[in-house]
Design a protein around this motif. Structure first.
Motif, PDB file in Angstrom:
ATOM      1  N   UNK A 238      10.423   8.722 -11.072  1.00 59.48           N
ATOM      2  CA  UNK A 238       9.831   8.219 -12.318  1.00 59.48           C
ATOM      3  C   UNK A 238       9.601   6.711 -12.228  1.00 59.48           C
ATOM      4  N   UNK A 239      10.569   5.986 -11.660  1.00 61.73           N
ATOM      5  CA  UNK A 239      10.407   4.531 -11.503  1.00 61.73           C
ATOM      6  C   UNK A 239       9.191   4.203 -10.649  1.00 61.73           C
ATOM      7  N   UNK A 240       8.947   5.030  -9.633  1.00 61.42           N
ATOM      8  CA  UNK A 240       7.776   4.817  -8.783  1.00 61.42           C
ATOM      9  C   UNK A 240       6.485   5.004  -9.584  1.00 61.42           C
ATOM     10  N   UNK A 241       6.481   6.000 -10.471  1.00 59.67           N
ATOM     11  CA  UNK A 241       5.309   6.224 -11.329  1.00 59.67           C
ATOM     12  C   UNK A 241       5.132   5.048 -12.289  1.00 59.67           C
ATOM     13  N   UNK A 242       6.249   4.570 -12.854  1.00 54.38           N
ATOM     14  CA  UNK A 242       6.196   3.426 -13.773  1.00 54.38           C
ATOM     15  C   UNK A 242       5.626   2.196 -13.070  1.00 54.38           C
ATOM     16  N   UNK A 243       6.027   1.992 -11.806  1.00 49.75           N
ATOM     17  CA  UNK A 243       5.564   0.815 -11.060  1.00 49.75           C
ATOM     18  C   UNK A 243       4.061   0.840 -10.811  1.00 49.75           C
ATOM     19  N   UNK A 244       3.474   2.034 -10.898  1.00 51.41           N
ATOM     20  CA  UNK A 244       2.023   2.164 -10.744  1.00 51.41           C
ATOM     21  C   UNK A 244       1.339   2.370 -12.097  1.00 51.41           C
TER      22      UNK A 244
ATOM     23  N   UNK B 239      11.571   7.850   6.906  1.00 49.50           N
ATOM     24  CA  UNK B 239      10.942   6.556   7.203  1.00 49.50           C
ATOM     25  C   UNK B 239      10.378   6.471   8.619  1.00 49.50           C
ATOM     26  N   UNK B 240      10.282   7.623   9.283  1.00 52.95           N
ATOM     27  CA  UNK B 240       9.762   7.635  10.648  1.00 52.95           C
ATOM     28  C   UNK B 240       9.159   9.003  10.944  1.00 52.95           C
ATOM     29  N   UNK B 241       7.897   8.994  11.314  1.00 50.68           N
ATOM     30  CA  UNK B 241       7.209  10.230  11.673  1.00 50.68           C
ATOM     31  C   UNK B 241       6.035   9.866  12.559  1.00 50.68           C
ATOM     32  N   UNK B 242       4.852  10.319  12.209  1.00 54.37           N
ATOM     33  CA  UNK B 242       3.661   9.870  12.925  1.00 54.37           C
ATOM     34  C   UNK B 242       3.372   8.403  12.608  1.00 54.37           C
ATOM     35  N   UNK B 243       3.923   7.949  11.480  1.00 53.46           N
ATOM     36  CA  UNK B 243       3.863   6.542  11.098  1.00 53.46           C
ATOM     37  C   UNK B 243       5.287   6.058  10.801  1.00 53.46           C
ATOM     38  N   UNK B 244       5.450   4.746  10.705  1.00 56.01           N
ATOM     39  CA  UNK B 244       6.682   4.129  10.228  1.00 56.01           C
ATOM     40  C   UNK B 244       6.498   3.835   8.737  1.00 56.01           C
ATOM     41  N   UNK B 245       7.563   4.006   7.949  1.00 54.90           N
ATOM     42  CA  UNK B 245       7.494   3.733   6.511  1.00 54.90           C
ATOM     43  C   UNK B 245       8.550   2.695   6.155  1.00 54.90           C
ATOM     44  N   UNK B 246       8.088   1.600   5.540  1.00 55.92           N
ATOM     45  CA  UNK B 246       8.997   0.505   5.191  1.00 55.92           C
ATOM     46  C   UNK B 246       8.590  -0.068   3.845  1.00 55.92           C
ATOM     47  N   UNK B 247       9.557  -0.133   2.933  1.00 55.77           N
ATOM     48  CA  UNK B 247       9.313  -0.681   1.589  1.00 55.77           C
ATOM     49  C   UNK B 247       8.132   0.012   0.908  1.00 55.77           C
TER      50      UNK B 247
END
Length: 321
Positions: free
Chosen positions: A67-73, A298-306
């Motif tokens: 929900x916080x992620x939705x609020x941030x957008x 945080x790691x797959x075909x891409x790296x995910x950070x922040x």
């Protein structure tokens, strides 16, 4: 004429004491959390079941984070968050879903298992406590819903429903009936889907639904292109996004689904149909073995950070090491 939530009530015998729809969710991992938010933000009470108090607390943390992620957008307000959370209850006690009109099985098994004994047990336990006309729904993607319904006293209310991730924003829901599903149950489900603001895609009893059977071969073929050295992860994704208007390319999609979950889909489809297009790519197998599961690790075909996706150099040699 303005519609009220009561207009979507399933039928009088299925309405709860509060005269509204009430939903039970069994299993509150990532998808269960998304479903809890989706249903609650539509003004419907939710009771989710987990196996321990620790899991319940973890689920509420996940719900709050989403929900916080939705609020941030700018998609919600803090007031919306409080209202959503006020309608969600977590428990380990199956009796707490006894007044639910709809019960959704959304457990997360470690791997694909033939005959789905765990899901069957969940269905049996739920059926013991709910009304005989309440709907029993499975969110599993690659199983035959008739198999789960076979041991129920009232198999006519069992339906496969695929909430495509991210369930909160995806506009369609795949509904996969079994041969026992009756019209009353289907009509009730369609009214519920309307109540949560989604559109129904009807499917006639096939494992994998439409979306999973199309996605899996595409991701496997993308892996083949990568192994052949045809292009990089980012370039293959860009081709499908910019060339064909896809919201996400196959590798971004795989990371978002979760490579462990994707592997279960592939194993289930390959077991059902025996077609090599569904057989898990060696790249994906290697990545799962090393804990590279996509965005959730945080790691797959891409790296995910922040919260941001970062390209690797795209080489196969950087995957699964």
């Amino acid at each position: 004429m303005k519609e009220k939530l009561e207009d979507y009530a399933l039928n009088k015998s299925m309405k709860s004491n509060s005269d509204t729809i009430k939903v039970g969710i069994i299993g509150c991992g990532t998808m269960g959390q998304e479903l809890s938010i989706l249903v609650s933000k539509s003004g419907i009470d939710v009771v989710f079941i987990e196996i321990s108090e620790e899991k319940i607390n973890s689920s509420f943390e996940g719900i709050g984070f989403q929900i916080d992620n939705i609020i941030s957008h700018w998609g919600m307000t803090e007031g919306d968050k409080r209202a959503i959370l006020s309608r969600i209850i977590g428990t380990t006690d199956y009796s707490k879903i006894s007044d639910c009109n709809i019960v959704i099985e959304s457990i997360n098994t470690k791997k694909w298992i033939p005959n789905q004994p765990t899901r069957k047990e969940v269905f049996r336990k739920a059926e013991k406590v709910i009304d005989k006309k309440a709907l029993l729904i499975s969110n599993a993607s690659t199983i035959v819903i008739s198999d789960l319904a076979s041991e129920l006293e009232f198999p006519c209310r069992a339906i496969g429903v695929h909430f495509i991730a991210p369930a909160i924003t995806t506009r369609v829901i795949e509904v996969n009936k079994c041969h026992n599903t009756n019209k009353e149950s289907l009509d009730a489900l369609h009214r519920f889907i309307r109540a949560i603001g989604k559109e129904t895609i009807k499917i006639n009893g096939t494992p994998g639904n439409i979306s999973t059977r199309l996605i899996v071969p595409m991701i496997n073929e993308a892996c083949e292109l990568l192994m052949e050295g045809v292009s990089t992860v980012a370039e293959i994704d860009k081709t499908m996004q910019m060339g064909y208007g896809m919201q996400r390319g196959p590798f971004t999609m795989a990371d978002r689904i979760g490579l462990d979950k994707l592997t279960k889909w592939m194993e289930g489809l390959y077991n059902e149909y025996g077609d090599r297009k569904y057989k898990t790519s060696p790249i994906i197998k290697r990545m799962v073995r090393t804990g590279m599961l996509g965005s959730k690790s945080n790691n797959g075909f891409y790296i995910y950070k922040d919260g941001k996706k970062i390209e690797k150099n795209g080489s196969i040699f950087n995957l699964g090491n």
